[in-house]
Design an enzyme around this catalytic site. Sequence first.
Site, PDB file in Angstrom:
ATOM      1  N   HIS A 131     -11.997  12.537   7.688  1.00 25.79           N
ATOM      2  CA  HIS A 131     -11.176  13.141   6.728  1.00 25.79           C
ATOM      3  C   HIS A 131     -10.920  12.135   5.399  1.00 25.79           C
ATOM      4  O   HIS A 131     -10.776  10.976   5.897  1.00 25.79           O
ATOM      5  CB  HIS A 131      -9.935  13.703   7.357  1.00 25.79           C
ATOM      6  CG  HIS A 131      -8.676  14.337   6.909  1.00 25.79           C
ATOM      7  ND1 HIS A 131      -7.837  13.557   5.919  1.00 25.79           N
ATOM      8  CD2 HIS A 131      -8.473  15.608   6.791  1.00 25.79           C
ATOM      9  CE1 HIS A 131      -7.225  14.654   5.476  1.00 25.79           C
ATOM     10  NE2 HIS A 131      -7.402  15.804   5.860  1.00 25.79           N
TER      11      HIS A 131
ATOM     12  N   ASP B 298      -8.525   7.857  14.367  1.00 29.66           N
ATOM     13  CA  ASP B 298      -7.949   8.965  13.651  1.00 29.66           C
ATOM     14  C   ASP B 298      -7.607   9.993  14.655  1.00 29.66           C
ATOM     15  O   ASP B 298      -8.494  10.857  15.001  1.00 29.66           O
ATOM     16  CB  ASP B 298      -8.331   9.344  12.379  1.00 29.66           C
ATOM     17  CG  ASP B 298      -7.776  10.785  11.820  1.00 29.66           C
ATOM     18  OD1 ASP B 298      -6.799  11.162  12.523  1.00 29.66           O
ATOM     19  OD2 ASP B 298      -8.273  11.062  10.733  1.00 29.66           O
TER      20      ASP B 298
ATOM     21  N   GLN C 220      -6.662  15.257  15.137  1.00 21.77           N
ATOM     22  CA  GLN C 220      -7.024  16.461  15.692  1.00 21.77           C
ATOM     23  C   GLN C 220      -7.210  16.294  17.283  1.00 21.77           C
ATOM     24  O   GLN C 220      -8.010  17.340  17.892  1.00 21.77           O
ATOM     25  CB  GLN C 220      -8.595  16.891  15.068  1.00 21.77           C
ATOM     26  CG  GLN C 220      -8.441  17.130  13.515  1.00 21.77           C
ATOM     27  CD  GLN C 220      -7.563  18.515  13.345  1.00 21.77           C
ATOM     28  OE1 GLN C 220      -7.287  19.439  14.000  1.00 21.77           O
ATOM     29  NE2 GLN C 220      -6.928  18.658  12.066  1.00 21.77           N
TER      30      GLN C 220
ATOM     31  N   LYS D 197       1.095  18.717  13.389  1.00 19.52           N
ATOM     32  CA  LYS D 197      -0.036  19.059  14.128  1.00 19.52           C
ATOM     33  C   LYS D 197      -0.048  19.472  15.523  1.00 19.52           C
ATOM     34  O   LYS D 197      -0.782  19.892  16.481  1.00 19.52           O
ATOM     35  CB  LYS D 197      -1.464  18.416  13.744  1.00 19.52           C
ATOM     36  CG  LYS D 197      -1.645  18.579  12.200  1.00 19.52           C
ATOM     37  CD  LYS D 197      -3.155  18.031  11.782  1.00 19.52           C
ATOM     38  CE  LYS D 197      -3.336  17.545  10.634  1.00 19.52           C
ATOM     39  NZ  LYS D 197      -3.959  18.506   9.667  1.00 19.52           N
TER      40      LYS D 197
ATOM     41  N   CYS E  35     -10.937  18.485   3.172  1.00 21.79           N
ATOM     42  CA  CYS E  35     -10.749  17.077   2.849  1.00 21.79           C
ATOM     43  C   CYS E  35     -11.936  16.315   3.464  1.00 21.79           C
ATOM     44  O   CYS E  35     -11.526  15.218   4.155  1.00 21.79           O
ATOM     45  CB  CYS E  35      -9.511  16.679   3.384  1.00 21.79           C
ATOM     46  SG  CYS E  35      -7.952  17.485   2.697  1.00 21.79           S
TER      47      CYS E  35
HETATM   48  C1  LIG Z   1      -8.847  14.566  11.274  1.00 22.30           C
HETATM   49  C2  LIG Z   1      -7.803  14.472  10.267  1.00 22.30           C
HETATM   50  N1  LIG Z   1      -7.269  13.246  10.013  1.00 22.30           N
HETATM   51  C3  LIG Z   1      -6.002  13.155   9.153  1.00 22.30           C
HETATM   52  C4  LIG Z   1      -5.652  14.156   8.776  1.00 22.30           C
HETATM   53  C5  LIG Z   1      -4.326  13.891   7.827  1.00 22.30           C
HETATM   54  O1  LIG Z   1      -3.328  14.502   8.370  1.00 22.30           O
HETATM   55  P1  LIG Z   1      -1.981  14.374   7.408  1.00 22.30           P
HETATM   56  O2  LIG Z   1      -2.144  15.550   6.280  1.00 22.30           O
HETATM   57  O3  LIG Z   1      -1.042  15.419   8.310  1.00 22.30           O
HETATM   58  O4  LIG Z   1      -1.337  13.062   7.040  1.00 22.30           O
HETATM   59  C6  LIG Z   1      -6.128  15.350   9.186  1.00 22.30           C
HETATM   60  C7  LIG Z   1      -5.143  16.747   8.684  1.00 22.30           C
HETATM   61  O5  LIG Z   1      -5.514  17.075   7.804  1.00 22.30           O
HETATM   62  C8  LIG Z   1      -6.910  15.574  10.060  1.00 22.30           C
HETATM   63  O6  LIG Z   1      -7.481  16.573  10.443  1.00 22.30           O
END
Ligand SMILES: Cc1ncc(COP(=O)(O)O)c(C=O)c1O
Lengths: 153, 153, 410, 410
Positions: free
Chosen positions: D122, D199, D202, D225, D365
């Site tokens: 991401h 990370d 998910q 999430k 993203c």
């Molecule tokens: C794999 C992953 N990493 C990071 C994020 C970033 O999370 P957040 O937007 O809640 O900071 C997301 C969510 O969009 C994600 O799916």
Amino acid sequence: MNLDRLKLLYKDIILEQANNPQNTGRIRNPTNETNVYNPSCGDKLHFTCTLDKNKKITAIAFEGEGCSISQASASMMTQVVKGKSTKQAIELSKIFSDMAMGKKHSQEDLEKLGDAQVLINIMQFPARIKCATLSWWALDRMLLGEKRDKKND
Amino acid sequence: MNLDRLKLLYKDIILEQANNPQNTGRIRNPTNETNVYNPSCGDKLHFTCTLDKNKKITAIAFEGEGCSISQASASMMTQVVKGKSTKQAIELSKIFSDMAMGKKHSQEDLEKLGDAQVLINIMQFPARIKCATLSWWALDRMLLGEKRDKKND
Amino acid sequence: MNKINNIRDEFPILNRKINNEPLVYLDNAATSQIPISVQNVMREFEQTARSNVHRSVDTLGNIATAKYEESRNLVKELINAPSQNDIIFTSGATESLNMIAFTLGNKIIEKGDEIVITIMEHHSNIIPWQQLARKKQASLKYIELCDNGELDLADARTKITDKTKIVAVTHASNVLGVINPVGEISQIAHQHDAIMVVDGAQAVGHFPVDVQKLDADFYAFSGHKIFGPTGTGILYGKQKLLKKMPPYRFGGEMIAHVTRANATWAQIPQKFEAGTPNYTGVIGLGAAIEFLNQIGIKNIQVKEKELVKYVLPKIENIPGITVYGPKEWAKHTGVISINLAGIHPHDVATAFDELGVEVRAGHHCAEPLMTDLGITATVRASFDFYNTKADADALINAIKQTEDFFNEFR
Amino acid sequence: MNKINNIRDEFPILNRKINNEPLVYLDNAATSQIPISVQNVMREFEQTARSNVHRSVDTLGNIATAKYEESRNLVKELINAPSQNDIIFTSGATESLNMIAFTLGNKIIEKGDEIVITIMEHHSNIIPWQQLARKKQASLKYIELCDNGELDLADARTKITDKTKIVAVTHASNVLGVINPVGEISQIAHQHDAIMVVDGAQAVGHFPVDVQKLDADFYAFSGHKIFGPTGTGILYGKQKLLKKMPPYRFGGEMIAHVTRANATWAQIPQKFEAGTPNYTGVIGLGAAIEFLNQIGIKNIQVKEKELVKYVLPKIENIPGITVYGPKEWAKHTGVISINLAGIHPHDVATAFDELGVEVRAGHHCAEPLMTDLGITATVRASFDFYNTKADADALINAIKQTEDFFNEFR
Ligand SMILES: Cc1ncc(COP(=O)(O)O)c(C=O)c1O
Ligand SMILES: Cc1ncc(COP(=O)(O)O)c(C=O)c1O
């Protein structure tokens, strides 16, 4: 549970234009150009045009990827503004943007938009308004410079 | 609407000790020293002590600013551990901390704390427990090193 | 004004008891209470339209994005910003202030430059500048206080020089309860081409704020202090400066285009809002601003003034009391810091707590100010518009009882 | 399992309509819904104990601080961290990841060093490292995919070298729906003395996560999430690394002592939590974890698997569909990314929206991944445990109707 209402938006001419967009590619040695980007979906389009001494748009083209609404809108926009003066083009852009936002406008004004007026129902699909207005915003940017940046936000 | 319950906490001996704390200042050439800091109120105390060859606490002192609970507790702590072995001191610290948290303990254990046992009601004032345990935590840190850091958090 | 009198119903917490006494909540400078109506807006949103904002073509995402952006508009109007694109949502005033220091500050401050702040700043408006100055070998200068507890404007004129690149001043002090002449300081800063940063954490929600009139380059504040949800904050910045400002954090939503090797940034303000924002919080913040507007910020100001006019002279009359900051009620916000002779502020706060009176005792994240005043802590009572004269009386009574309790022993 | 079947009552939003059709919420990877019970905990707190946390000796502040710290303990247990002092509260996964890059990353990365990530990351786990690498003249390397849509572990072994200082990998992909072997990659990273950043945005809330078993040095995820409030996030870090890590932001609560010229930092984790935290959010996050625990993370995993087992083969059987990521349901999380031949994902999403089916269309993203797959966008349906087979059927139906609608024209 069916897609009937979708026909308001995806009229034949829009899908036609999206499948066979006009004025694609790049003008050589353009006098004006711009990149635009739709932050709500990620579409990116690049526009080039040539203005003659009288500020008339003698050539215009676009390239880039996008949904059928943004492709059709870019195709129709380029067709309607080609041959128009800068002033006329900006006026059309204003009419289009008013139409897309659901503001009132005369039938006469609408007709100036040519095919592009079929996007009038976009206002019933608020999430897609930017797809339709993106290329008109690009037109403003290309002709007027970045000071109009705020418009599409 | 009165402050009667407050007498459970602010016993005479505590206010006495707070107004006239014992063992204040710094030991010259200490064998051990530490700075502690109470993040929940900002109190900062500096402790010094001297251990002899047998790990006995021959001298101990503290300096720094704080509320009457932390001043009284520091004063009483230094009085009760002076002359004790490191091991005994650590044991006393454990008893005090258990007492402050409201854990059960024998009367015999409690008496080992000397005057410091008057702080037993601190458990009824949860926001002030750290004020009372700060100097005992400092004792642990001073004698055992920073590995005991977590205890006061 | 009637609206204000019935408004306590919006805050059920005000009916609770503390140690069997009715709660007298006088810690509003730390966090204000949140009205039921604001909670309801968030609840309604969560139960009918919760969805991630931006980059979405579905109905829910569209509703959420529209509401989120509507809050931006409400903030714009609250502080009279020129455009809603000048409003960046953050997690709080602390993040807002750090954002400026780490991005634009880091970019423009060079060795030998000067950053000017005041001695009454909150740590959140000291340490970012202090650490930036240390890193860049720039110098950090403090505007001092006058004897009357107000900022020394003459000193400001001396401290701000052509070497000054940034001036950062709190609009209202969270300890002294004084309002600073940020408009004037802004002028001085601009005469020297310095950037004027205003910490509005104790100002917004208490009196009208107009960033254009103040000519502030940046203005920071927190949602949880203006009857809004926690985890929300605002940074206003002039467009021309935001254009020069590098991004603060990297991630989703703030990009235009990403390749393996590089990335370009989205337009302002999205450029500064990386990741999923606290969208429900921001929607609640919008509701809090609507709540504020409904009551009327001027009514709030009048009510707070009334309370201070009532309580401050009474406090000053009690023997053994030191009041920090201006002595005249007319110069005071609802924030009143005091000490009781010979009784440590934490002991005072525990005694007050026995009586249901919730105040804050400590350095209030303003240690340099404490050092300057020659103390380590104060007891701070901070009034908001939902407080009453009965609350003020309870405070007076608590001070007297506490003095009696501890003095009896001596 | 019965608990799960009645659980939809906890989410009233699931009963709403979109364009006159029952909502089929399949955008859980973007944000999950929040149970009423979690909202109630926050409401109850706001109405009875709202107060700023830390540095307080009054009853309200003490209650708030205790609840806030209780959430830290719940997070610790959720991911089996060794101590609650290893848990830092942030505003979201994006901030968590930026925090590591800007503090420890900035401290340890030098010219010529390597940072290794994967092509499926991401943006929040790409750009912080990319910009750090650019700033330090370090290089950023990408672990590539195998043909089967999974991460190429052999490539990981080649890319991670003794020059590698940081390896950052997503536990589960938000596009491909694949779970990465982070435990194995962690081993490889540690063989080369690199720091392993995971990370978990998910992963947490979908299957059990044990940071000690994974031997992750850092682990990041978001509250919104995992059925929690927005504006909350978590960074787990090993104590020995947190000790080396400089502060991220400066302000209240994170200091030990401040003078005019300098400051010292509070203990870990307060050192990393500057300013008033999103305390109500964190308390809600604790409630969300309790909700998760009540249902049982393993039950959630089973339910999600069941749904994927049901729906994935059906999707694959529809002509004109491309599925990205692994083809076997057993290797899939609830995240399924597809494209419909010749129909742009945004047009698909608008058609789905007409039918009440909320999915996300776009690059999610993850632009470098899109480029790698030779596309610009996908349609992503993401299932959570409260989804049903009827939701799956609605998705299948929506795909078919959308194909019919757009193909009719050609
Ligand atoms: C794999 C992953 N990493 C990071 C994020 C970033 O999370 P957040 O937007 O809640 O900071 C997301 C969510 O969009 C994600 O799916
Ligand atoms: C004057 C001032 N500035 C900044 C802050 C920091 O605000 P927050 O903790 O909400 O980030 C505060 C609040 O404590 C404050 O009173």
